[in-house]
Design an enzyme around this catalytic site. Structure first.
Site, PDB file in Angstrom:
ATOM      1  N   ARG A 106      37.753  41.801  43.579  1.00  0.00           N
ATOM      2  CA  ARG A 106      36.651  41.228  43.166  1.00  0.00           C
ATOM      3  C   ARG A 106      35.143  40.975  43.984  1.00  0.00           C
ATOM      4  O   ARG A 106      34.935  39.862  44.027  1.00  0.00           O
ATOM      5  CB  ARG A 106      36.321  41.150  42.042  1.00  0.00           C
ATOM      6  CG  ARG A 106      37.568  41.662  41.194  1.00  0.00           C
ATOM      7  CD  ARG A 106      36.990  42.247  40.297  1.00  0.00           C
ATOM      8  NE  ARG A 106      37.480  43.137  40.135  1.00  0.00           N
ATOM      9  CZ  ARG A 106      39.535  44.435  40.225  1.00  0.00           C
ATOM     10  NH1 ARG A 106      38.803  44.362  41.017  1.00  0.00           N
ATOM     11  NH2 ARG A 106      39.907  44.248  38.690  1.00  0.00           N
ATOM     12  N   GLU A 151      32.985  36.512  36.394  1.00  0.00           N
ATOM     13  CA  GLU A 151      33.286  38.017  37.531  1.00  0.00           C
ATOM     14  C   GLU A 151      32.162  39.035  36.615  1.00  0.00           C
ATOM     15  O   GLU A 151      31.333  39.442  37.600  1.00  0.00           O
ATOM     16  CB  GLU A 151      34.790  39.013  36.666  1.00  0.00           C
ATOM     17  CG  GLU A 151      35.121  40.525  36.994  1.00  0.00           C
ATOM     18  CD  GLU A 151      35.547  41.202  36.953  1.00  0.00           C
ATOM     19  OE1 GLU A 151      35.720  42.636  36.402  1.00  0.00           O
ATOM     20  OE2 GLU A 151      36.685  40.573  37.057  1.00  0.00           O
ATOM     21  N   SER A 176      34.437  42.711  31.654  1.00  0.00           N
ATOM     22  CA  SER A 176      35.013  42.151  31.488  1.00  0.00           C
ATOM     23  C   SER A 176      34.944  40.159  32.435  1.00  0.00           C
ATOM     24  O   SER A 176      33.992  40.129  32.875  1.00  0.00           O
ATOM     25  CB  SER A 176      36.402  41.751  33.308  1.00  0.00           C
ATOM     26  OG  SER A 176      37.138  42.850  32.322  1.00  0.00           O
TER      27      SER A 176
END
Length: 292
Positions: free
Chosen positions: A160, A280, A209
């Site tokens: 990520r 995130e 998310s």
């Protein structure tokens, strides 16, 4: 070059919160994108890109920046041999459709990621054990100095994360795929999409998310669930009863409501498990979570 002023961003995000962009542009070509980035650089204006708005939380007072939404050829996708070529603003669903039609597999995992090719490069998006870096060949990145083509190593893709900074915009990306059949691609993508719908609140307004999964141990959703926070609500924002790593806009939520439930989940997980969750979702404007 067209730059709009004070454009509402709530309608451009999947969670439906946030204030206006001070400036807003919709470049359709690399040259137009470069011109806008030079315009911002000359005025010392920050640059943000919103993609499909599925991984964004915008400050309620808005963002004092040039916000870009790529359009035209920068949001298109096509196939060249066994290579999927996508504009940075092309939706993953469009890229998957082009690949399936051409009989190319390997991009089915993107059916579980409601974003764009460029957003995927910036955060090395992934799902079900596959990440952008596993299929990405290279990306065209534009800043005020012009376009450059960067490979996976130069992009610094990890979990990520990429080495791209604000002011650098992904104008396009190429993906290396493999021969398959349209039916096989459709079946695999359908199975992954069904799996996503069975476990995530896909019929609710969310920003995707909330937190990255820790390097070890249970995932973020499981940790938040173990704290008894499923269904926890502040204002119009609620921790999803279906998957605790999602925040739903249950009733006219504000970004402040979303940040408040995120902060509470993060605090409780740290208090109970000693794990410091990292968000995130991308923040636009002067947003931050309180220190633990």
């Amino acid at each position: 070059m067209v730059v709009e002023e004070n454009v509402a961003l709530a309608r451009h995000t999947t969670i439906g919160t946030g204030g206006p962009a001070r400036w807003f542009g919709r470049p359709e070509t690399v040259d137009a994108l470069h011109e806008l980035l030079r315009w911002a650089d000359e005025r010392d204006v920050a640059v943000e890109v919103i993609g499909l708005g599925s991984n964004l939380l915008v400050h309620d007072a808005g963002v004092n920046a040039l916000v870009l939404k790529l359009a035209g050829e920068l949001a298109a996708a096509h196939v060249e041999g066994a290579t999927l070529v996508m504009g940075g603003g092309a939706a993953n669903a469009v890229g998957l459709h082009r690949a399936r039609t051409a009989g190319l597999g390997g991009f089915e995992f993107a059916s579980a990621i409601p974003g764009t090719a460029g957003g995927g490069v910036r955060m090395n998006a992934g799902a079900y054990g596959i990440e952008w870096r596993d299929v990405l060949i290279d990306a065209v990145v534009v800043d005020a100095s012009g376009p450059r083509t960067l490979g996976v190593e130069e992009l610094g893709l990890s979990y990520r994360h990429s080495n791209l900074s604000r002011g650098q915009v992904v104008a396009g990306a190429r993906f290396r795929l493999e021969p398959s059949s349209p039916d096989a691609v459709k079946e695999k993508a359908g199975a992954l999409l069904a799996r996503r719908k069975a476990t995530q609140p896909t019929n609710k307004r969310t920003f995707g998310s909330v937190f990255k999964n820790p390097d070890e141990g249970p995932g973020a959703g499981r940790l938040i669930e173990e704290c008894g926070l499923k269904g926890h609500r502040i204002g119009g924002a609620i921790i999803s009863p279906r998957h605790a790593n999602f925040v739903e806009n249950a009733d006219s939520a504000t970004t402040a409501d979303c940040v408040a439930v995120m902060a509470e989940a993060r605090r409780r997980v740290h208090e109970q498990f000693g794990v410091e969750l990292e968000h995130e979702v991308q923040f636009l404007g002067p947003l931050e979570l309180p220190s633990l």
